[in-house]
Design a protein around this motif. Structure first.
Motif, PDB file in Angstrom:
ATOM      1  N   LEU A   1       3.447  -1.124   4.041  1.00 18.79           N
ATOM      2  CA  LEU A   1       3.234   0.195   3.701  1.00 18.79           C
ATOM      3  C   LEU A   1       4.551   0.571   2.846  1.00 18.79           C
ATOM      4  N   LYS A   2       4.279   1.133   1.767  1.00 15.06           N
ATOM      5  CA  LYS A   2       5.493   1.701   1.058  1.00 15.06           C
ATOM      6  C   LYS A   2       5.473   3.093   1.170  1.00 15.06           C
ATOM      7  N   LEU A   3       6.364   3.670   1.467  1.00 20.71           N
ATOM      8  CA  LEU A   3       6.617   5.190   1.717  1.00 20.71           C
ATOM      9  C   LEU A   3       7.171   5.642   0.241  1.00 20.71           C
ATOM     10  N   SER A   4       6.718   6.713  -0.116  1.00 14.05           N
ATOM     11  CA  SER A   4       7.424   7.686  -1.236  1.00 14.05           C
ATOM     12  C   SER A   4       7.254   8.995  -0.663  1.00 14.05           C
ATOM     13  N   ALA A   5       8.064   9.828  -1.477  1.00 10.54           N
ATOM     14  CA  ALA A   5       8.079  11.444  -1.160  1.00 10.54           C
ATOM     15  C   ALA A   5       6.941  12.161  -1.104  1.00 10.54           C
ATOM     16  N   LEU A   6       6.563  12.699   0.108  1.00 15.75           N
ATOM     17  CA  LEU A   6       5.385  13.426   0.178  1.00 15.75           C
ATOM     18  C   LEU A   6       5.401  14.827  -0.509  1.00 15.75           C
TER      19      LEU A   6
ATOM     20  N   TYR B   1      -6.706  16.553  -3.570  1.00 17.97           N
ATOM     21  CA  TYR B   1      -5.924  16.734  -2.214  1.00 17.97           C
ATOM     22  C   TYR B   1      -4.808  16.098  -2.102  1.00 17.97           C
ATOM     23  N   LEU B   2      -3.854  16.679  -0.995  1.00 16.14           N
ATOM     24  CA  LEU B   2      -2.543  16.050  -0.875  1.00 16.14           C
ATOM     25  C   LEU B   2      -2.270  15.500   0.405  1.00 16.14           C
ATOM     26  N   ARG B   3      -1.532  14.580   0.723  1.00 15.55           N
ATOM     27  CA  ARG B   3      -1.065  14.125   2.090  1.00 15.55           C
ATOM     28  C   ARG B   3      -0.121  15.216   2.578  1.00 15.55           C
ATOM     29  N   GLN B   4      -0.543  15.857   3.629  1.00 14.56           N
ATOM     30  CA  GLN B   4       0.247  16.916   4.557  1.00 14.56           C
ATOM     31  C   GLN B   4       1.301  16.089   5.398  1.00 14.56           C
ATOM     32  N   SER B   5       0.856  15.236   6.104  1.00 12.42           N
ATOM     33  CA  SER B   5       1.667  14.389   6.872  1.00 12.42           C
ATOM     34  C   SER B   5       1.166  12.916   7.035  1.00 12.42           C
ATOM     35  N   THR B   6       2.068  12.150   7.538  1.00 13.16           N
ATOM     36  CA  THR B   6       1.731  10.786   7.940  1.00 13.16           C
ATOM     37  C   THR B   6       2.658  10.263   9.055  1.00 13.16           C
ATOM     38  N   VAL B   7       2.317   9.757  10.017  1.00 15.23           N
ATOM     39  CA  VAL B   7       2.961   9.327  11.277  1.00 15.23           C
ATOM     40  C   VAL B   7       2.804   7.835  11.217  1.00 15.23           C
ATOM     41  N   LEU B   8       3.857   6.952  11.346  1.00 13.52           N
ATOM     42  CA  LEU B   8       3.534   5.591  11.287  1.00 13.52           C
ATOM     43  C   LEU B   8       4.021   4.928  12.815  1.00 13.52           C
ATOM     44  N   SER B   9       3.336   4.024  12.928  1.00 13.35           N
ATOM     45  CA  SER B   9       3.585   3.213  14.360  1.00 13.35           C
ATOM     46  C   SER B   9       3.156   1.573  14.071  1.00 13.35           C
ATOM     47  N   ALA B  10       3.268   0.780  15.035  1.00  9.94           N
ATOM     48  CA  ALA B  10       2.745  -0.609  14.811  1.00  9.94           C
ATOM     49  C   ALA B  10       2.296  -0.981  16.527  1.00  9.94           C
ATOM     50  N   ARG B  11       1.377  -1.843  16.493  1.00  9.08           N
ATOM     51  CA  ARG B  11       0.779  -2.216  17.726  1.00  9.08           C
ATOM     52  C   ARG B  11      -0.012  -3.542  17.575  1.00  9.08           C
TER      53      ARG B  11
ATOM     54  N   TYR C   1       0.817  -1.356  -0.070  1.00  7.84           N
ATOM     55  CA  TYR C   1       0.043   0.080  -0.125  1.00  7.84           C
ATOM     56  C   TYR C   1       0.985   1.169  -0.141  1.00  7.84           C
ATOM     57  N   PRO C   2       0.880   2.093  -1.204  1.00  9.01           N
ATOM     58  CA  PRO C   2       1.740   3.148  -1.352  1.00  9.01           C
ATOM     59  C   PRO C   2       1.345   4.220  -0.400  1.00  9.01           C
ATOM     60  N   ILE C   3       2.269   4.994   0.311  1.00 14.57           N
ATOM     61  CA  ILE C   3       1.743   6.395   0.994  1.00 14.57           C
ATOM     62  C   ILE C   3       2.857   7.399   0.523  1.00 14.57           C
ATOM     63  N   GLY C   4       1.996   8.344  -0.182  1.00 18.03           N
ATOM     64  CA  GLY C   4       2.591   9.336  -1.103  1.00 18.03           C
ATOM     65  C   GLY C   4       1.842  10.664  -0.951  1.00 18.03           C
ATOM     66  N   ALA C   5       2.335  11.445  -1.945  1.00 13.16           N
ATOM     67  CA  ALA C   5       1.661  12.882  -1.949  1.00 13.16           C
ATOM     68  C   ALA C   5       0.178  12.858  -2.036  1.00 13.16           C
ATOM     69  N   ARG C   6      -0.173  11.719  -2.816  1.00 14.98           N
ATOM     70  CA  ARG C   6      -1.719  11.458  -3.212  1.00 14.98           C
ATOM     71  C   ARG C   6      -2.098   9.954  -2.939  1.00 14.98           C
ATOM     72  N   THR C   7      -2.427   9.691  -1.666  1.00 18.52           N
ATOM     73  CA  THR C   7      -2.520   8.507  -1.045  1.00 18.52           C
ATOM     74  C   THR C   7      -4.250   8.193  -1.254  1.00 18.52           C
ATOM     75  N   ARG C   8      -4.240   7.214  -2.141  1.00 20.65           N
ATOM     76  CA  ARG C   8      -5.795   6.916  -2.484  1.00 20.65           C
ATOM     77  C   ARG C   8      -5.985   5.260  -2.274  1.00 20.65           C
ATOM     78  N   PHE C   9      -7.006   4.818  -1.689  1.00 18.11           N
ATOM     79  CA  PHE C   9      -7.042   3.396  -1.092  1.00 18.11           C
ATOM     80  C   PHE C   9      -7.330   2.370  -2.658  1.00 18.11           C
ATOM     81  N   SER C  10      -8.321   2.818  -3.473  1.00 16.91           N
ATOM     82  CA  SER C  10      -8.391   2.108  -4.514  1.00 16.91           C
ATOM     83  C   SER C  10      -7.232   2.148  -5.460  1.00 16.91           C
ATOM     84  N   ALA C  11      -6.726   3.382  -5.856  1.00 13.72           N
ATOM     85  CA  ALA C  11      -5.596   3.418  -6.720  1.00 13.72           C
ATOM     86  C   ALA C  11      -4.260   2.901  -6.271  1.00 13.72           C
ATOM     87  N   GLY C  12      -4.241   3.046  -4.785  1.00 11.39           N
ATOM     88  CA  GLY C  12      -2.959   2.372  -4.277  1.00 11.39           C
ATOM     89  C   GLY C  12      -2.969   0.630  -4.553  1.00 11.39           C
TER      90      GLY C  12
END
Length: 249
Positions: free
Chosen positions: A244-249, A187-197, A89-100
């Protein structure tokens, strides 16, 4: 030596059952290639020695992974690792569920299972640029792909600006399509904070997980192209199904 190091890493007073810890370590071993896909898993006695537990604990871990679709048990032949690649699942400037997930799954949609108006908590208010206690619309959703639950999310929107977004979401099954009804075409992704639990009770039920499963958590803010906050969200992804696959925001 390796087996002893692994055994020493088992947390016997962590509150997580031993069988679930062993199941998680088998998952990790599969992920790094120690146990190859489509190959037979080592015998229970070997796994018990590797992880420093008894065979009953190993048997419980294997049974859970069979139920989760990670392993396949064959009478008289043993237990085999199924080939089931995790979704990326890519997380970047334009994070969209279906497109991702496009190209990885044939069917994708988001289910809205609850909505409510509530006073904004401090973190939601900060994320949306609102006063603490301002009315916000909360949407609880589940993302599904090819019949599997792959995400669970809570999203918050300014209740005055986005009055009726719950109805739009119920009709469209898409955050992007719902926002378009309010004149927001991008719309754009301004910020994402990742964690696991470890998954909580709601995660276990909504994502069809076993106790002790790990979820990846993202806390994110989406904004319009000119920087106006429109969505604050917290999403959980089952680590056994999604990376989760991170790319430049």
């Amino acid at each position: 030596m390796i087996g002893q190091q692994v055994a020493d890493s088992i947390e016997r007073r962590s509150g997580v059952s031993l069988w679930r810890q062993i199941a998680d370590r088998i998952l990790q071993a599969i992920a790094i290639g120690d146990f190859a896909e489509n190959a037979a898993l080592p015998p229970e006695v070997a796994l018990a020695e590797r992880y420093g537990v008894n065979r009953h604990t190993v048997r419980s871990a294997i049974s859970a992974l069979v139920q989760e679709g990670v392993l396949r048990a064959e009478q008289g032949r043993g237990t085999f690792v199924l080939s089931r690649k995790r979704l990326s699942y890519p997380i970047g400037a334009r994070t969209r569920f279906s497109a991702g997930l496009q190209g990885q799954t044939s069917e994708r949609h988001i289910v809205l299972f609850s909505s409510s108006i509530e006073p904004a908590s401090q973190r939601v208010a900060e994320g949306l640029g609102l006063a603490r206690g301002a009315d916000v619309m909360r949407l609880e959703t589940r993302g599904e792909a090819d019949g599997r639950s792959v995400s669970r999310a809570a999203s918050w929107f300014d209740a005055r600006r986005f009055a009726g977004i719950d109805e739009a979401m119920a009709q469209t099954g898409s955050i992007t399509a719902s926002l378009a009804r309010f004149g927001i075409d991008d719309y754009l992704r301004q910020s994402t904070v990742l964690s696991a639990r470890h998954a909580d009770a709601a995660d276990l039920a909504d994502l069809d997980l076993q106790p002790g499963a790990i979820v990846l958590v993202t806390v994110a803010v989406n904004v319009t192209p000119d920087g106006q906050p429109i969505q604050f969200s917290e999403s959980r992804f089952p680590a056994e199904r999604v990376e989760l696959k991170l790319s430049a925001l």
